[in-house]
Write a protein that holds these residues in place. Structure first.
Motif, short mmCIF file in Angstrom:
data_model
loop_
_atom_site.label_atom_id
_atom_site.label_comp_id
_atom_site.label_asym_id
_atom_site.label_seq_id
_atom_site.Cartn_x
_atom_site.Cartn_y
_atom_site.Cartn_z
N ILE A 174 0.82 -1.21 0.00
CA ILE A 174 0.00 0.00 0.00
C ILE A 174 0.85 1.26 0.00
CG2 ILE A 174 -0.26 0.12 2.52
CD1 ILE A 174 -2.86 1.04 -0.22
N THR A 175 2.05 1.20 0.57
CA THR A 175 2.94 2.36 0.58
C THR A 175 3.32 2.77 -0.84
OG1 THR A 175 3.83 1.88 2.78
CG2 THR A 175 5.23 3.18 1.31
N THR A 176 3.36 1.81 -1.75
CA THR A 176 3.72 2.10 -3.14
C THR A 176 2.49 2.23 -4.04
OG1 THR A 176 4.12 -0.29 -3.35
CG2 THR A 176 6.03 1.13 -3.04
N TYR A 177 1.45 1.47 -3.76
CA TYR A 177 0.23 1.57 -4.55
C TYR A 177 -0.42 2.95 -4.41
CZ TYR A 177 -4.60 0.89 -6.06
OH TYR A 177 -5.82 1.03 -6.68
N SER A 178 -0.48 3.46 -3.19
CA SER A 178 -1.19 4.71 -2.93
C SER A 178 -0.64 5.88 -3.74
CB SER A 178 -1.16 5.03 -1.43
OG SER A 178 -1.87 6.24 -1.16
#
Length: 364
Positions: A174-178
């Motif tokens: 999620i740190t990279t998807y967001s």
């Protein structure tokens, strides 16, 4: 311990700043006081994140020892409060990421961020570990047998995603998807990732899943080229082999995600890689929290240097759905929970390719 529970909360506890050097201790701890908004999880998988090492050594400020780290948690719900929403029930496979609480659902005090679906920016944000819940109790993470978390931050895991894969998605994912989603990754975009590690390899896979025109991995050494291409990258730039990489590849990207955690990062060079109106999103967080940014690097070309942290519960559910639909499979190595100390040491030495997940062997 809770009178309703016939299980003990035990985990790997950091007692001081040496804990990240392989000196965590296995012992019992007291979870937050039970509330009917909570879920108890019997942990099967717990991913190791770089944040674990930062916190164990008090790199981001004083850590409230003793501390049980781990915020990429997957397991089975064994107790579900009567006020938990989202259809979670006992026996469901569920997960918890890096956020363990916020003001949402706490009477009349829900803030603008929580009300708008941006719970991760709540001023009362509570981390899954080394933090304090709104009732004053300390939060403890997932390198353990059980975890207790407010149900709003507990997520059902789609059947098609393995537990090990799901675990690392809950923070690194999620740190990279967001930021990719927020800053417009998709068809017509040229995307690059700086640093090909536990975070960076996710950028490659998410960007491809979101339909970016091209995805390029940027790292120092040539040794990761084949890995990057196997992950789906269209190209790979080894900066050690291109001494003038900042001019050779200038103006190549619409969006760059920087995953490196070094205050000595060549920010000016990274900004030069952007096209006009391009965005450099920083997600790696060095211990000293400092970056030197040349003003001309953002003035010329109307470029943006932005930051991003984890993601909201809504984004996490959206990400898990995308992973299920596109069959996104992070590169994960499973390690026995009993070997957590050695796994931490190996993580610090950069041996993970590209993410370690601790597994409680009786539940593997």
């Amino acid at each position: 311990m809770d009178s309703h529970a016939d299980y003990k909360f035990m985990g790997w506890m950091g007692l001081d700043e040496t804990a990240g050097e392989g000196k965590m201790v296995w012992q019992e701890f007291k979870p937050k006081t039970w509330e009917e908004t909570d879920v108890d999880i019997q942990i099967t998988h717990s991913g190791i994140c770089g944040s674990d090492l930062h916190v164990l050594r008090s790199g981001w400020g004083p850590t409230p020892y003793p501390c049980c780290v781990g915020h990429e948690i997957v397991g089975r719900a064994v107790r579900v409060g009567t006020q938990v929403e989202g259809g979670i029930k006992v026996g469901d496979r569920v997960g918890v990421g890096a956020q363990g609480d916020s003001c949402l659902g706490r009477g009349q005090d829900s803030c603008e961020e929580c009300s708008s679906g941006n719970e991760h920016f709540c001023a009362k944000h509570v981390g899954t570990y080394a933090s304090f819940h709104l009732n004053g109790d300390k939060s403890y993470g997932g390198h353990a047998l059980y975890n207790r978390s407010p149900g709003h931050f507990v997520f059902k895991i789609p059947d098609s995603i393995s537990s090990a894969s799901a675990a690392v998605m809950l923070c690194a994912g999620i740190t990279t998807y967001s930021p990719l989603k927020h800053f417009g990754c998709g068809p017509g975009k040229r995307v690059g990732v700086i640093g090909l590690g536990g975070l960076g390899h996710f950028v490659v896979m998410w960007a491809k899943a979101l339909g970016a025109d091209s995805v390029v991995a940027i790292s120092r050494k040539e040794s990761k080229r084949q890995d990057a291409l196997e992950m789906g990258a269209d190209n790979y730039i080894s900066t050690d082999d291109h001494p003038r990489w900042d001019t050779e590849f200038a103006g190549s990207f619409d969006l760059l995600i920087s995953t490196i955690s070094s205050s000595k990062a060549p920010i000016a060079g990274y900004l030069a890689l952007l096209r006009r109106d391009g965005t450099l999103a920083q997600v790696g967080n060095p211990d000293d929290g400092l970056f030197l940014v040349p003003s001309t690097g953002i003035i010329i070309g109307r470029k943006r240097l932005v930051g991003s942290m984890i993601g909201s519960p809504g984004e996490i559910r959206e990400m898990l759905q995308l992973a299920a639909e596109k069959d996104v499979k992070p590169w994960v190595e499973e390690r026995p929970m009993k070997d957590a100390n050695q796994a931490m040491v190996d993580m610090e030495r950069g041996k993970a390719r590209y993410r370690y997940v601790l597994v409680n062997e009786n539940d593997a």
